[in-house]
Design a protein around this motif. Structure first.
Motif, PDB file in Angstrom:
ATOM      1  N   HIS A  11      13.075  -8.597 -11.617  1.00 32.02           N
ATOM      2  CA  HIS A  11      11.742  -7.998 -11.545  1.00 32.02           C
ATOM      3  C   HIS A  11      11.305  -7.959 -10.088  1.00 32.02           C
ATOM      4  O   HIS A  11      11.548  -8.903  -9.330  1.00 32.02           O
ATOM      5  N   PHE A  12      10.629  -6.869  -9.716  1.00 29.84           N
ATOM      6  CA  PHE A  12      10.305  -6.628  -8.311  1.00 29.84           C
ATOM      7  C   PHE A  12       9.142  -5.636  -8.242  1.00 29.84           C
ATOM      8  O   PHE A  12       8.926  -4.839  -9.157  1.00 29.84           O
ATOM      9  N   THR A  13       8.414  -5.678  -7.148  1.00 28.42           N
ATOM     10  CA  THR A  13       7.224  -4.835  -6.994  1.00 28.42           C
ATOM     11  C   THR A  13       7.564  -3.497  -6.346  1.00 28.42           C
ATOM     12  O   THR A  13       8.591  -3.344  -5.691  1.00 28.42           O
ATOM     13  N   THR A  14       6.648  -2.549  -6.502  1.00 32.52           N
ATOM     14  CA  THR A  14       6.841  -1.187  -5.974  1.00 32.52           C
ATOM     15  C   THR A  14       5.895  -0.943  -4.801  1.00 32.52           C
ATOM     16  O   THR A  14       5.094  -0.016  -4.811  1.00 32.52           O
ATOM     17  N   LEU A  15       5.996  -1.770  -3.778  1.00 30.74           N
ATOM     18  CA  LEU A  15       5.005  -1.733  -2.704  1.00 30.74           C
ATOM     19  C   LEU A  15       5.137  -0.498  -1.825  1.00 30.74           C
ATOM     20  O   LEU A  15       6.226  -0.150  -1.366  1.00 30.74           O
ATOM     21  N   ASN A  16       4.001   0.141  -1.573  1.00 28.00           N
ATOM     22  CA  ASN A  16       3.893   1.143  -0.519  1.00 28.00           C
ATOM     23  C   ASN A  16       2.454   1.156  -0.033  1.00 28.00           C
ATOM     24  O   ASN A  16       1.603   0.420  -0.545  1.00 28.00           O
ATOM     25  N   TYR A  17       2.162   1.962   0.962  1.00 28.35           N
ATOM     26  CA  TYR A  17       0.830   1.962   1.564  1.00 28.35           C
ATOM     27  C   TYR A  17       0.616   3.284   2.280  1.00 28.35           C
ATOM     28  O   TYR A  17       1.564   3.979   2.672  1.00 28.35           O
ATOM     29  N   ALA A  18      -0.652   3.640   2.442  1.00 30.51           N
ATOM     30  CA  ALA A  18      -1.028   4.886   3.115  1.00 30.51           C
ATOM     31  C   ALA A  18      -1.421   4.602   4.556  1.00 30.51           C
ATOM     32  O   ALA A  18      -2.020   3.573   4.845  1.00 30.51           O
ATOM     33  N   HIS A  19      -1.095   5.521   5.453  1.00 29.35           N
ATOM     34  CA  HIS A  19      -1.504   5.367   6.849  1.00 29.35           C
ATOM     35  C   HIS A  19      -2.559   6.395   7.254  1.00 29.35           C
ATOM     36  O   HIS A  19      -2.939   6.474   8.421  1.00 29.35           O
ATOM     37  N   LYS A  20      -3.029   7.187   6.273  1.00 37.02           N
ATOM     38  CA  LYS A  20      -4.067   8.170   6.546  1.00 37.02           C
ATOM     39  C   LYS A  20      -4.764   8.528   5.232  1.00 37.02           C
ATOM     40  O   LYS A  20      -4.306   8.151   4.135  1.00 37.02           O
ATOM     41  N   LYS A  21      -5.864   9.254   5.340  1.00 37.19           N
ATOM     42  CA  LYS A  21      -6.608   9.658   4.150  1.00 37.19           C
ATOM     43  C   LYS A  21      -5.816  10.675   3.329  1.00 37.19           C
ATOM     44  O   LYS A  21      -4.897  11.327   3.817  1.00 37.19           O
ATOM     45  N   ASN A  22      -6.195  10.790   2.053  1.00 36.85           N
ATOM     46  CA  ASN A  22      -5.604  11.761   1.126  1.00 36.85           C
ATOM     47  C   ASN A  22      -4.104  11.537   0.926  1.00 36.85           C
ATOM     48  O   ASN A  22      -3.350  12.485   0.710  1.00 36.85           O
ATOM     49  N   MET A  23      -3.694  10.284   0.982  1.00 40.15           N
ATOM     50  CA  MET A  23      -2.281   9.951   0.801  1.00 40.15           C
ATOM     51  C   MET A  23      -2.082   8.922  -0.310  1.00 40.15           C
ATOM     52  O   MET A  23      -1.093   8.976  -1.042  1.00 40.15           O
TER      53      MET A  23
END
Length: 304
Positions: A84-96
């Motif tokens: 089991h593992f997470t699906t990490l991501n992140y936005a670096h700007k708006k509307n993303m």
């Protein structure tokens, strides 16, 4: 390439990048009664974004251990006992951020064992798409990256979202520390007023808050819903501090064993997955602490 990295290595040798045919930690975790490992710090991005991230690491002379097709990366997690593992991501700007959440939801079926995490960003409509991620998509957590996103946790535009997640008891995994590189809004001086404002929020601090591990750890007793992850701390690649910082953090794993989670930073690591797991298993802490960090704490959080 590994030798010319801007970050130092402990010792004279490097752990291998390639997986062993049978990773040597598998027998040890079975001996500890751990059915599998839960890794709460693994990254999943759309292919075009992931390749851009890898290009950034290439420019920093940071070797990527698992530059593989997505399906094969999932296979390597399972190969190393991480079911089991997470699906990490992140936005670096708006509307993303919303599109990233939509992408995770659409692709979950391709990632056996995935714990769905979303992200958000200070922008119009943020609370609406966070509610959608929780109430429609069934996401179990969120990821924020204060350095890459240039995100101030004390931004009033995020207040309603934080209060909502606090009420829902949905955890947020936050890269708020200054390692490997500081940002405009990283560091304990931004995090402390944030956690004081949302004291019941379930927060997991990435990389144990390096380079300020002791400062973040000092908050654990006061905030029972606060936790740290071990991502890239107890390894021979010293991107999160010098060897002394790593060694001095070991007793925290025993003292706060109920508030520590295992994380790897897969796939963006310059060594194989056996390395952080075997290093943690070799630390002078109790078997009970190892069981909780590698499996029990995350099981209790995400599989109630």
């Amino acid at each position: 390439m590994r030798i010319s990295s801007p970050f130092a290595w402990r010792g004279d040798g490097f752990p291998p990048i390639l997986d062993a045919e049978i990773p040597n930690h598998l027998e040890r975790i079975r001996d500890l009664g751990i059915p599998s490992i839960i890794d709460i710090h693994t990254h999943f991005f759309p292919e075009t974004i992931m390749k851009l991230i890898w290009r950034w690491f290439d420019n920093a002379n940071w070797a990527i251990g698992y530059r593989l097709p997505e399906w094969e990366r999932v296979k390597r997690l399972h190969h190393n006992g991480i079911k089991h593992f997470t699906t990490l991501n992140y936005a670096h700007k708006k509307n993303m951020a919303k599109s990233l959440n939509d992408w995770v939801f659409a692709n979950l079926r391709n990632w056996e064992g995935a714990i769905p995490f979303g992200t958000f960003y200070p922008e119009e409509g943020v609370l609406s798409y966070v509610k959608q991620a929780v109430e429609v998509y069934g996401f179990l957590g969120f990821k924020l990256h204060c350095e890459v996103s240039k995100l101030n946790l004390n931004d009033p535009e995020l207040s309603d979202t934080f209060h909502y997640l606090e009420k829902k008891e949905i955890p947020i995994l936050i890269h708020t520390g200054t390692a490997p590189l500081p940002g405009e809004f990283t560091g304990i001086q931004f995090f402390k007023p944030f956690i004081e404002t949302y004291p019941k929020l379930h927060v997991i601090v990435a990389h144990m808050g390096a380079h300020e591990i002791s400062a973040y750890a000092s908050l654990l007793g006061e905030y029972p819903n606060l936790a740290l992850d071990t991502t890239m701390v107890f390894v021979d690649f010293l991107a999160t501090g010098n060897a002394g910082d790593v060694d001095s953090a070991v007793p925290l794993l025993e003292t706060y064993q109920n508030q520590i989670y295992f994380g790897s930073d897969f796939p963006n690591i310059p060594y194989n997955l056996n390395h952080p797991i075997s290093n943690l298993l070799a630390l002078p802490i109790s078997d009970t602490a190892k069981q909780k960090i590698l499996y029990g704490n995350a099981k209790n959080r995400f599989f109630k």
